[in-house]
Design an enzyme around this catalytic site. Structure first.
Site, PDB file in Angstrom:
ATOM      1  N   ASP A 158     -42.595  52.917 -14.526  1.00 31.99           N
ATOM      2  CA  ASP A 158     -41.866  52.275 -15.619  1.00 31.99           C
ATOM      3  C   ASP A 158     -41.376  50.870 -15.294  1.00 31.99           C
ATOM      4  O   ASP A 158     -40.842  50.196 -16.158  1.00 31.99           O
ATOM      5  CB  ASP A 158     -40.660  53.129 -16.018  1.00 31.99           C
ATOM      6  CG  ASP A 158     -39.588  53.147 -14.939  1.00 31.99           C
ATOM      7  OD1 ASP A 158     -39.940  52.973 -13.767  1.00 31.99           O
ATOM      8  OD2 ASP A 158     -38.402  53.340 -15.277  1.00 31.99           O
TER       9      ASP A 158
ATOM     10  N   ASP B 226     -44.447  48.375 -10.798  1.00 36.12           N
ATOM     11  CA  ASP B 226     -45.491  49.389 -10.930  1.00 36.12           C
ATOM     12  C   ASP B 226     -46.752  48.838 -11.590  1.00 36.12           C
ATOM     13  O   ASP B 226     -47.788  49.514 -11.611  1.00 36.12           O
ATOM     14  CB  ASP B 226     -44.976  50.578 -11.758  1.00 36.12           C
ATOM     15  CG  ASP B 226     -43.880  51.340 -11.043  1.00 36.12           C
ATOM     16  OD1 ASP B 226     -43.948  51.432  -9.805  1.00 36.12           O
ATOM     17  OD2 ASP B 226     -42.956  51.843 -11.715  1.00 36.12           O
TER      18      ASP B 226
ATOM     19  N   ASP C 229     -43.951  57.516 -10.065  1.00 34.90           N
ATOM     20  CA  ASP C 229     -42.797  56.806  -9.515  1.00 34.90           C
ATOM     21  C   ASP C 229     -41.606  57.761  -9.598  1.00 34.90           C
ATOM     22  O   ASP C 229     -41.656  58.769 -10.302  1.00 34.90           O
ATOM     23  CB  ASP C 229     -42.548  55.550 -10.347  1.00 34.90           C
ATOM     24  CG  ASP C 229     -41.373  54.743  -9.833  1.00 34.90           C
ATOM     25  OD1 ASP C 229     -41.199  54.689  -8.607  1.00 34.90           O
ATOM     26  OD2 ASP C 229     -40.628  54.190 -10.657  1.00 34.90           O
TER      27      ASP C 229
END
Length: 674
Positions: free
Chosen positions: A567, A571, A376
């Site tokens: 995080d 996700d 990410d």
């Protein structure tokens, strides 16, 4: 496959300074304890600091009978060598017998208990071999086999205690008592007794015992125990303070928001506690192999005892029984079942010391196979600390524009929302209602009776709001705003790449990662800019959570072993899908932490490479131990069958190799990782 819990039925360990339950089989509590935690009511539990001290004291106490047995054995060997007249017959038998009982009674007892399930385990083999040695008069060798086996247990216990000390720091950061604020003043109570909603007082220099909302105006905290960051973190009134942080500034008050067992630190500890319950494939392989080769060697030993009767003229039962006993001692899988889980547990301990929590030994193995890392952007490769750069309002009341957007963003925990709230810093009061978060789009709600849409272009398009398409060319993160169905302006926010992100990319490539991919819900122009800066292989922006899932599914369909690092709560689905899911930031989204296989407590992306390195080093040590054990056993088995090896060589082939394997496994704790 990756989430399988291969924990089998465990029973109480025979040598109990650590109170460790063995998961290997239901046979007996054997040496395979390195990867396990303490069993309490059927659940794994890591003991607190006081219990660890008790365990160490108990371990030291268990050395006393071992030391006495060793002294009796050495004394007996000396008397035998000097051919002392009085050291014969029953005197000699009793002396060696006491030395044997001091170290062997537990092994024999567990061998008897294990007969109900299976006698093909190290306890049965050790008992038969050593008692057989006594039968043929080889007292010293019988005691030596059992004594060195027990000494091997002590080595193992010491190694496990050493590994646990690296995790103990986390436990020590969870105080047992707190100052509860009551109508009659501050009262000291047990942290477990405090209820959600109670107010507790934390003095300067004290550790926070419970997660809470800061009621005082401000204070600074040392968060190193949780994040690895030495820089103090300043919290303002209304912000969340987590258990394990150290209050640095002044006396503060917190309103408790989580029970003791549900605090962020407790969840991190739980991850460590459960880590040993999941075996690596190598452990499972050795477990299955031991179940096969142990009975094979046992029946070979029986054949070696009786078959020669039909082919050897001067058949001597004791001679062939002695050779069979050598077979039995060598067949004990001590070196394997001790050193392999201990190696993995050492890897878990080393990772914990480096701010990385593996939820199981199997994930240490999986990390070595990862060839594609998908990350990410926000909070993983970038700081996630946004600042408002520009405010463009088409309304006459421009002050109301920013203040109203901040009012609706105040319900969100997203870093962008926090940046807007911080920029507004207004004392202006608004009536906010009907706020709805639309995943991947933004927020919808009413401020002062006026409907607001705050989010990306997809949000405005969803509600058929026309806006200036030229804003899509702006590189920075942009938040579009519509008031009462009409486009009202935008706010731009900027983020920056984390300092060690370039190092993370370099180290991952050095460790064999072939493809680095970034997936983000942020604007594609920003994503591509960061990707070019970090020299990533592939990057995709403007993604919804399901889009990230699709990209990872595509990579897996290509046969890649994928690790995903994120995080946020969005996700969680892709973390679950990846072969190895990693949560960046131990203090990040609860959903991300719960679904991840590996949790990186710090905010450093370079720890991704460290996790891979620890996995590779651990596997290397484990296979060194396997090779050593099998090679030495094979050699001594051949020599034993030919009558060229004694029980002393057999002791080295089993317990001696176990010593070497344990020392090799402990090396992981001493290794330095970047």
């Amino acid at each position: 496959m990756k989430n399988e819990d291969s924990k089998e039925n465990g029973i109480e360990k025979n040598f109990k300074p650590l109170e460790i339950t063995s998961p290997r089989t239901a046979e007996a509590p054997g040496p395979n304890v390195g990867a396990e935690c303490c069993a309490v009511d059927g659940k794994t539990k890591i003991k607190g600091a006081e219990e660890h001290e008790d365990a160490e004291e108990e371990a030291k106490a268990s050395y006393i009978p071992t030391a006495i047995s060793l002294a009796l054995l050495l004394g007996g060997i000396v008397l035998d060598y000097l051919d002392t007249p009085w050291f014969t017959g029953y005197v000699r038998l009793i002396s060696y017998g006491i030395a044997y009982v001091l170290v062997g009674w537990r092994v024999v007892w567990h061998a008897i208990k294990s007969l109900r399930s299976s006698f093909f385990n190290e306890f049965f083999l050790m008992s038969i071999a050593t008692l057989g040695a006594f039968y043929i008069g080889e007292y010293a060798e019988g005691v030596a086999v059992m004594l060195f086996y027990v000494i091997g247990e002590h080595f193992q216990e010491a190694a496990v205690l050493r590994s646990r000390r690296s995790i103990k720091a986390l436990i020590d950061n969870r105080p047992d008592e707190v100052g509860l604020v009551t109508a009659n003043g501050v009262v000291t109570v047990k942290a477990k007794e405090v209820q959600v909603g109670d107010v507790v007082q934390v003095k300067a220099g004290e550790k926070v015992a419970l997660d809470g909302e800061l009621l005082s105006e401000r204070s600074s905290f040392n968060t190193a125990a949780l994040t690895g960051e030495s820089k103090p973190d300043t919290k303002m009134k209304g912000e969340t303070v987590l258990a394990g942080m150290i209050n640095l500034d002044r006396v503060i008050e917190l309103r408790v928001i989580s029970a003791y067992e549900n605090s962020a630190l407790s969840k991190i500890l739980q991850l460590v506690e459960e880590a040993g319950s999941r075996k690596a494939k190598t452990q499972q392989l050795i477990t299955r192999l031991a179940k096969v080769y142990t009975p094979v060697v046992f029946f070979l030993a029986l054949g070696l005892t009786f078959v020669p009767y039909f082919f050897v003229e001067a058949y001597d039962f004791n001679q062939w029984l002695y050779r069979a006993l050598i077979f039995l001692v060598i067949s004990c899988p001590c070196a394997l079942v001790i050193s392999i889980p201990l190696g993995y547990f050492g890897g878990i301990g080393a990772a914990s010391r480096n701010g990385i929590l593996f939820k199981g030994a199997n994930f240490l193995d999986l990390m070595t196979q990862v060839d594609t890392v998908v990350m990410d952007k926000t909070g993983t490769l970038t700081e996630g600390v946004f600042k408002v750069q520009r405010v463009e309002a088409l309304l006459e009341d421009k002050a109301w524009f920013l203040s109203a957007v901040a009012a609706i963003e105040n319900v969100s925990t997203h870093p962008i929302a926090k940046a807007i709230v911080a920029e507004a810093a207004s004392s202006r009061r608004h009536t906010v209602s009907k706020v709805e978060e639309i995943s991947g789009h933004g927020l919808k709600g009413e401020v002062d009776g006026r409907q607001l849409l705050v989010g990306n272009g997809r949000l405005l398009e969803k509600y058929n709001v026309l806006y200036d398409q030229s804003v899509n060319e702006i590189v920075e993160t942009i938040v579009l705003v519509a008031v009462e169905g009409t486009y009202a302006g935008y706010i731009t926010i900027a983020d920056k790449t984390k300092e060690d992100a370039p190092l993370a990319v370099t180290r991952m490539r050095e460790l064999g990662v072939k493809k680095l991919v970034m997936l983000s819900g942020d604007k594609d122009s920003i994503v591509q800019k960061v990707a070019r800066e970090l020299q990533l292989d592939e990057a995709h922006g403007s993604l919804l959570p399901q889009d990230k899932v699709s990209h990872v599914e595509k990579l897996k369909a290509e046969g890649r072993m994928v690790a995903f690092v994120g995080d946020g709560i969005n996700d969680a689905p892709v973390i679950t899908l990846a072969d190895v899911g990693m949560a960046m930031g131990g203090l990040g989204s609860d959903a991300a932490i719960e679904t991840a296989d590996v949790v990186i407590q710090t905010d450093h992306p370079s720890k991704i490479a460290t996790a891979i390195d620890i996995g590779k080093k651990t596997k290397q040590v484990v296979w060194q131990n396997i090779t050593l054990a099998f090679a030495v056993k094979a050699i001594v088995l051949i020599l034993g069958a030919g009558g060229l090896a004694t029980l002393w060589e057999a002791v080295f082939a089993d317990v001696g190799v176990a010593f070497l394997a344990i020392l090799n496994a402990v090396r992981i704790q001493r290794m330095k990782f970047k």
